[in-house]
Design a protein around this motif. Structure first.
Motif, short mmCIF file in Angstrom:
data_model
loop_
_atom_site.label_atom_id
_atom_site.label_comp_id
_atom_site.label_asym_id
_atom_site.label_seq_id
_atom_site.Cartn_x
_atom_site.Cartn_y
_atom_site.Cartn_z
N LEU A 193 0.83 -1.20 0.00
CA LEU A 193 0.00 0.00 0.00
C LEU A 193 0.87 1.25 0.00
CD1 LEU A 193 -2.69 1.41 0.06
CD2 LEU A 193 -2.78 1.06 2.55
N GLU A 194 1.97 1.21 0.72
CA GLU A 194 2.89 2.35 0.70
C GLU A 194 3.35 2.64 -0.73
OE1 GLU A 194 7.32 3.63 2.39
OE2 GLU A 194 6.30 1.89 3.23
N GLY A 195 3.72 1.60 -1.45
CA GLY A 195 4.13 1.77 -2.83
C GLY A 195 3.02 2.34 -3.70
N GLU A 196 1.79 1.86 -3.46
CA GLU A 196 0.66 2.35 -4.22
C GLU A 196 0.39 3.83 -3.93
OE1 GLU A 196 -2.39 2.54 -6.87
OE2 GLU A 196 -0.92 0.91 -6.63
N LEU A 197 0.54 4.22 -2.67
CA LEU A 197 0.33 5.63 -2.31
C LEU A 197 1.32 6.52 -3.05
CD1 LEU A 197 -0.31 5.32 1.53
CD2 LEU A 197 -1.99 5.91 -0.23
N LYS A 198 2.56 6.08 -3.15
CA LYS A 198 3.56 6.86 -3.87
C LYS A 198 3.18 6.98 -5.35
CE LYS A 198 7.38 5.58 -0.79
NZ LYS A 198 8.65 4.80 -0.66
N LYS A 199 2.69 5.88 -5.93
CA LYS A 199 2.26 5.92 -7.33
C LYS A 199 1.09 6.89 -7.52
CE LYS A 199 3.56 1.14 -8.47
NZ LYS A 199 3.03 -0.20 -8.86
N ARG A 200 0.24 7.00 -6.51
CA ARG A 200 -0.92 7.88 -6.61
C ARG A 200 -0.58 9.35 -6.38
NH1 ARG A 200 -5.97 4.41 -3.85
NH2 ARG A 200 -5.51 2.46 -4.95
N GLY A 201 0.65 9.63 -5.97
CA GLY A 201 1.07 11.02 -5.83
C GLY A 201 1.26 11.51 -4.43
N PHE A 202 1.18 10.63 -3.44
CA PHE A 202 1.45 11.02 -2.06
C PHE A 202 2.95 10.97 -1.78
CE2 PHE A 202 -2.88 9.48 -2.03
CZ PHE A 202 -3.54 10.32 -1.15
N GLU A 203 3.44 11.92 -1.03
CA GLU A 203 4.79 11.78 -0.48
C GLU A 203 4.68 10.93 0.78
OE1 GLU A 203 8.64 14.33 1.17
OE2 GLU A 203 7.10 15.33 -0.05
N VAL A 204 5.59 9.98 0.96
CA VAL A 204 5.55 9.08 2.10
C VAL A 204 6.87 9.14 2.85
CG1 VAL A 204 5.19 6.71 2.89
CG2 VAL A 204 3.95 7.54 0.88
N ARG A 205 6.79 9.33 4.16
CA ARG A 205 7.97 9.32 5.02
C ARG A 205 7.70 8.40 6.20
NH1 ARG A 205 9.28 15.88 5.35
NH2 ARG A 205 9.59 16.19 3.09
N THR A 206 8.76 7.86 6.78
CA THR A 206 8.65 6.95 7.92
C THR A 206 9.45 7.49 9.09
OG1 THR A 206 8.35 5.03 6.48
CG2 THR A 206 9.05 4.59 8.73
N VAL A 207 8.89 7.37 10.30
CA VAL A 207 9.62 7.71 11.52
C VAL A 207 10.17 6.41 12.08
CG1 VAL A 207 9.50 8.77 13.80
CG2 VAL A 207 8.05 9.64 11.94
N PRO A 208 11.49 6.24 12.11
CA PRO A 208 12.07 4.96 12.53
C PRO A 208 11.78 4.64 14.00
CG PRO A 208 13.69 6.32 11.37
CD PRO A 208 12.52 7.20 11.67
N GLY A 209 11.55 3.36 14.25
CA GLY A 209 11.50 2.86 15.62
C GLY A 209 10.29 3.25 16.43
N VAL A 210 9.20 3.66 15.77
CA VAL A 210 8.02 4.08 16.53
C VAL A 210 6.83 3.19 16.22
CG1 VAL A 210 8.80 6.48 16.59
CG2 VAL A 210 7.23 5.73 14.77
#
Length: 230
Positions: A193-210
């Protein structure tokens, strides 16, 4: 329904904060003042069935309609967490903010949603020791807030979750420039789903370790993930 709100700051820019299930505006106890310090007037809402807002019928569209009825249009920034991110995405076209941030959004829940709803209801009477055990990185003040918000929350809100997620709530595209901030190894947003969101035009970031409440597990890490968006 007009929702209960709390404000911080008196800045010329406006930011809106929408909490997740079982919570209310108090969950933003560190985020809201930080945004106020950056020149925002911050508006935190209590969703229907949460905090000091009214009770009644519940559902995805109802929560979204309440946001559209309560909040000003055209604000500079909106941030939604979990269920609040789902409601915000459904209302975002009407609210028309300049930017939207979705924190570990509850857009697609799998076939275990019924079991999850039962587990959520159990937390209504969770003792302090359990809250601390599930959230070892929280400050004591966050545990205090969690106990207070659970006491104010209507557990009937979880009864609509199976129907709410009988269809996908993932947006087809970002209506406004949109950032998705994920917990590390998110339970709600799979790698696919993360990959799909990027394809749809969303910027995606992750906060490590949370975990899911990423802004309480690592406040500094969460604020860093918002660089360029606030």
């Amino acid at each position: 329904m007009k929702l209960h709100t709390r404000e911080w700051g008196t800045g010329d820019r406006v930011a809106v904060l929408v909490h997740g299930i079982m919570s209310d505006h108090r969950t933003w106890r560190r985020v809201a003042p930080a945004l106020a310090d950056k020149g925002y007037r911050v508006i935190g809402v209590d969703l229907r069935g949460h905090g000091a807002s009214g009770r009644g019928e519940y559902g995805a569209e109802i929560w979204a309609d309440d946001l559209a009825e309560t909040l000003p249009q055209g604000v500079e920034l909106t941030i939604g967490h979990s269920l609040g991110a789902m409601a915000l995405a459904l209302a975002v076209e009407r609210l028309a903010p300049e930017r939207a941030v979705y924190c570990d959004p509850a857009w697609d829940l799998d076939e275990n949603v019924t079991a999850a709803a039962s587990a959520f209801a159990y937390f209504k009477r969770a003792p302090r020791a359990m809250i601390k055990a599930f959230n070892p990185r929280w400050e004591e003040a966050d545990v205090d807030v969690e106990l207070a918000t659970l006491a104010a929350w209507d557990p009937a809100t979880v009864q609509v979750l199976p129907d709410t997620y009988a269809v996908s709530r993932t947006p087809a595209h970002p209506v406004v420039p949109s950032l998705v901030v994920l917990a590390d190894s998110s339970d709600l947003v799979s790698p696919d789903l993360e990959g799909e969101l990027k394809k749809r035009g969303f910027e995606v970031r992750t906060v490590p370790g949370v975990g899911h409440t990423l802004y309480r597990d690592d406040f500094e890490g969460f604020m860093t993930a918002l660089d360029g968006w606030i």
